[in-house]
Design an enzyme around this catalytic site. Sequence first.
Site, short mmCIF file in Angstrom:
data_model
loop_
_atom_site.label_atom_id
_atom_site.label_comp_id
_atom_site.label_asym_id
_atom_site.label_seq_id
_atom_site.Cartn_x
_atom_site.Cartn_y
_atom_site.Cartn_z
N TYR A 162 0.79 -0.87 -0.65
CA TYR A 162 0.14 0.12 -0.14
C TYR A 162 0.42 1.18 0.11
O TYR A 162 1.57 1.14 0.89
CB TYR A 162 -0.94 0.26 1.42
CG TYR A 162 -1.95 0.72 1.52
CD1 TYR A 162 -2.96 1.32 0.67
CD2 TYR A 162 -1.31 1.93 2.21
CE1 TYR A 162 -3.19 2.34 0.84
CE2 TYR A 162 -2.12 3.05 2.49
CZ TYR A 162 -3.13 3.35 2.14
OH TYR A 162 -3.93 4.86 2.33
N ASP A 172 9.19 2.79 -0.01
CA ASP A 172 8.08 3.20 0.48
C ASP A 172 8.10 2.46 1.99
O ASP A 172 7.51 1.76 2.35
CB ASP A 172 6.62 3.24 0.32
CG ASP A 172 5.73 3.88 0.89
OD1 ASP A 172 6.18 4.36 1.79
OD2 ASP A 172 4.72 3.87 0.44
N LYS A 193 4.58 8.89 9.05
CA LYS A 193 4.48 8.51 10.20
C LYS A 193 5.56 8.98 11.33
O LYS A 193 5.48 9.87 11.64
CB LYS A 193 4.19 6.57 9.91
CG LYS A 193 2.70 6.65 9.60
CD LYS A 193 2.45 5.24 9.46
CE LYS A 193 1.16 5.19 8.50
NZ LYS A 193 1.02 4.19 7.24
C1 LIG Z 1 0.27 4.67 5.81
C2 LIG Z 1 1.27 4.71 4.85
C3 LIG Z 1 0.85 5.32 3.85
C4 LIG Z 1 0.27 6.45 3.44
O1 LIG Z 1 0.33 7.16 4.94
P1 LIG Z 1 -1.10 8.35 5.02
O2 LIG Z 1 0.28 9.30 6.02
O3 LIG Z 1 -1.44 7.78 5.73
O4 LIG Z 1 -1.11 9.31 3.36
C5 LIG Z 1 1.74 4.80 2.01
N1 LIG Z 1 3.10 4.19 2.32
C6 LIG Z 1 3.06 3.47 3.71
C7 LIG Z 1 4.04 2.16 3.61
C8 LIG Z 1 2.44 3.62 4.59
O5 LIG Z 1 2.35 2.93 5.64
#
Ligand SMILES: *Cc1c(COP(=O)(O)O)cnc(C)c1O
Length: 426
Positions: free
Chosen positions: A144, A239, A267
Amino acid sequence: MKNGRSRELFATALGLIPGGVNSPVRAFRAVGGEPFFAVRAKGAKIWDADGNEYIDYVGTWGPAIHGHAPPQIVEAIREAAEQGTSFGIPNPLEVEMAQWIVNAVPSIEKVRLCNSGTEAVMSAIRLARGFTKRDKIIKFDGCYHGHVDSLLVKAGSGALTFGHPDSAGVPAAFVEHTVVVPFNDEEAVRRTLDANRGQVAGIILEPVPGNAGLYPPRPGFLEFLRRITTEQDVLLIFDEVMTGFRLARGGAQELYGIKPDLSCFGKVIGGGLPVGAFGGRREIMDHLAPLGPVYQAGTLSGNPLAMAAGLASLRLLSTETYQRLDESGAQLEKGMREIAARANVPVAFNRVGSMFCGYFTEGPVWNLEDALRSDRARFAKFFHGLLHEGVYLAPSQFEAGFISTAHGSEEIDQTLRAVEKVMATL
Ligand SMILES: *Cc1c(COP(=O)(O)O)cnc(C)c1O
């Protein structure tokens, strides 16, 4: 367990907010029932509107690595707020944050700050395309990357849970340049690159996928990706929105010793406030406006409150932090495995540092296909059982759990006692 106030709030919310929530997984659809409404969180605990207390393994989906509301972060936000909540012009905290990221992550020479993980990934993809002058992106199923249009294909938990992995409202043309391959499958990557020679801008992945539960890269997989992308002049994009500063100070790339071309963060670096960041090699980053032709911007980017919270969180990270998180993770893992074995319930327990997932299947789980073999009805029962015992896991089989430094041996023992009790009823 009282739930009158949460039920009342949810009923009202349902009339005002689609599904009653501002992010779909929060609605408990994957496990049934209704969400509780949180009113306070401190350390490893979270309290709902009816006064129930839970040991929290969601940690606001990753950011709360030091537990909830550590005094250093709260104080940093308070101090920053007194100086002004947003300037819309450069502020010193942005420079400090950039310095922190560049110092901690060796693959990053320059970084741009934004407001969410989604925004970071969306911008990194645009930059990769602008830099390479190619359109195609390879992603992995189960990974994701936020709700970026072109990446909402086989995108993990939210999409899985709701059974329409391709969101409505995303034109086919937007995903026509996205190629999805199974995670941990070198042959599939090789074939896809061969079939699209000279057209692929980048390969994007969560180096440790944590949005379809949690499965680690097979030994050698990340090295293989680094090698083959270098050979074909394709950018390797990590990511690390979830893994950055969580698995190690330098993220999964430090843990596995790989240097990607671009990386995305979010995060943990926001300390619980909205932040995203993407960075990488200087020659790539300098393609961003105002230096280069790739446009990217944000009214609140580098917001002083978010920077202050993030910096306070980063300052609290030490080598000891990661040792401690790993020890707590090991304690939880050992206990979970023993209890599942005693109860004769098949559980494939995956863990990397402070991230974990127990899949209700024989396992092993190395990719999305393996993950999908898990017994979701059993997970739902487990989830509600634990919630009743005061332990809050993410409300989906396909989410990772997070341990914080506030989860001490006592909280974990308490959790394991609850697990033992609930496991016997499955
Ligand atoms: C949480 C997450 C996102 C999206 O971040 P948001 O702050 O919710 O937009 C993208 N990539 C990964 C791997 C994530 O865990």
